[in-house]
Scaffold this active site. Structure first.
Site: not given
Ligand code: AMP
Length: 396
Positions: A10, A91, A180, A239, A382
């Protein structure tokens, strides 16, 4: 079957997260994090055999970082050459309209991911970089791109389309992509397996530093809270999530902020951090417990948004069988789970207070035995999901 592993990478703008994982047993053989790439002092934390080794040194670029990781594996282990590495899984944040599944990387695929940079200027450049250097350093194994958007590629048009001028939206590829996706897919599949049903109407709440909700019917995502970018939807660590788009005009016209400042404000200085000065949910609770009204308001706004999405998605699906919490906050924070479910008895959501409070690393049911909606906590993984998608693709 012979022991096989996937190296999952990632790659972020100044970091590389990696994990060597056995897709069959879910065992993580090694993992690590290269940080502060390009700065004076970088760090590499490498964990193997339960031992963590940390290195402090300058890491000029992503290529240098990955080269060091391979050297460290040689020195400390695991020995990559004898680890049965069958693929490198990358990813990738934005797969745009192109990619609905994990895809073996060749030059064309890499070019398409590069073409998508305008849609994900904060993420895709680093993902491209990671793929480029990894292909160079590990040329003998297939490289697979696993997209954060893929699970949402098939969203119904009604959910994916913004009510904008259609020509402009088409020209600029403005639609809801969702993010996601690897986590939402992994978690919703785990719930389907636990309940032994494939026809479920599910809501998955991925509540980490980034946060998103999805509505999944029969294994297919039919709505999700993140949109063109990961900014839309739930209240997150830093966010804002949903707001009136006119807030942006107001910030510009009345506040005098330029666009980069507004981007920074909404992505990095809003959410929990904007509301109370801290983006770590543990700290926010501690502040609220000591009587800080701003932290309490942050928690209230966070939970209000969650309940709103749960209600909206139950309506969109015409029912609800399972509601699942995952990621850092979702897996660990019983108070957030309780407040998200508060008042949802009318939907059939009944939490079992004791089950909700019980801490565990395992997937577990936290609703009462007679709750019509089953509520779960499912730890997301993940990296494992990416590793499994890689071998699935290679076997196909
Ligand atoms: P993630 O992005 O999934 O790694 O989640 C990271 C976030 O999870 C952190 O910013 C924390 O706010 C939150 N978190 C981790 N542990 C806990 C905990 N025990 N209670 C509440 N929040 C937690």
């Amino acid at each position: 079957m012979a022991h096989r592993t996937v190296l999952v990478i990632n790659s972020g703008s100044s970091s590389i997260k990696y994990q060597l994982i056995d897709p069959d047993t879910a065992e993580s053989l090694a993992n690590g994090l290269v940080e502060r790439i390009g700065e004076d002092k970088g760090t590499i934390a490498h964990t193997y055999g339960g031992e963590k080794n940390t290195f402090s040194e300058r890491i000029a670029d992503h290529g240098a970082g990955l080269r060091r990781v391979i050297e460290i594996c040689d020195e400390i282990g695991p020995d990559l050459a004898s680890s049965g590495v069958v693929a490198v899984g990358h990813r990738v944040v934005q797969g745009g309209a192109y990619f609905a599944t994990a895809t073996a990387v060749d030059d064309d695929v890499l070019e398409r991911i590069t073409e998508l940079i305008p849609l994900a200027p904060l993420h895709n450049p680093a993902n491209v970089k990671g793929i480029e250097v990894a292909r160079e350093l590990l040329p003998d194994v297939p490289h697979v791109a696993v997209f954060d958007t893929a699970f949402f590629r098939g969203l119904p048009k009604a959910a994916a389309t913004y009510a904008l001028d259609r020509e402009i939206a088409r020209k600029l590829s403005i639609r809801r992509y969702g993010f996601h996706g690897t986590s939402h897919q992994y978690v919703s599949q785990a719930v389907a397996e636990m309940l032994g049903r494939t026809d479920l109407k599910q809501i998955v709440l991925h509540l980490g530093n980034g946060a998103s909700a999805s509505a999944v019917v029969g294994g297919h995502a039919i709505d999700t809270s993140m949109g063109l970018t990961p900014l839309e939807g739930l209240v997150m660590g830093t966010r804002s999530g949903d707001l009136d788009p006119a807030v942006v005009f107001h910030l510009r016209r009345v506040g005098g902020y330029d666009l980069d400042k507004i981007d920074d404000l909404l992505n990095k200085r809003s959410g929990l951090k904007g509301l109370c000065g801290n983006n770590d949910m543990r700290e926010v609770h501690a502040m609220a417990d000591s009587g800080d009204p701003e932290a309490q308001l942050a928690l209230d706004v966070y939970a209000h948004r969650l309940r709103k999405y749960i209600g909206a998605y139950a309506a969109v699906m015409g029912g609800l069988d399972a509601l699942t919490f995952t990621a850092g906050v979702g897996e660990n924070d019983s108070q957030v789970r309780a407040s998200a479910c508060e008042g949802l008895g009318f939907l059939g959501v009944h939490l079992d207070a004791e089950r909700n409070e019980t801490r565990s690393k395992e997937a577990r049911l936290i609703s009462t035995d007679d709750s019509p909606v089953k509520v779960f906590v499912v730890p997301t993984n993940e990296e494992l999901a990416i590793a499994r998608q890689c071998v699935h693709l290679l076997e196909a």
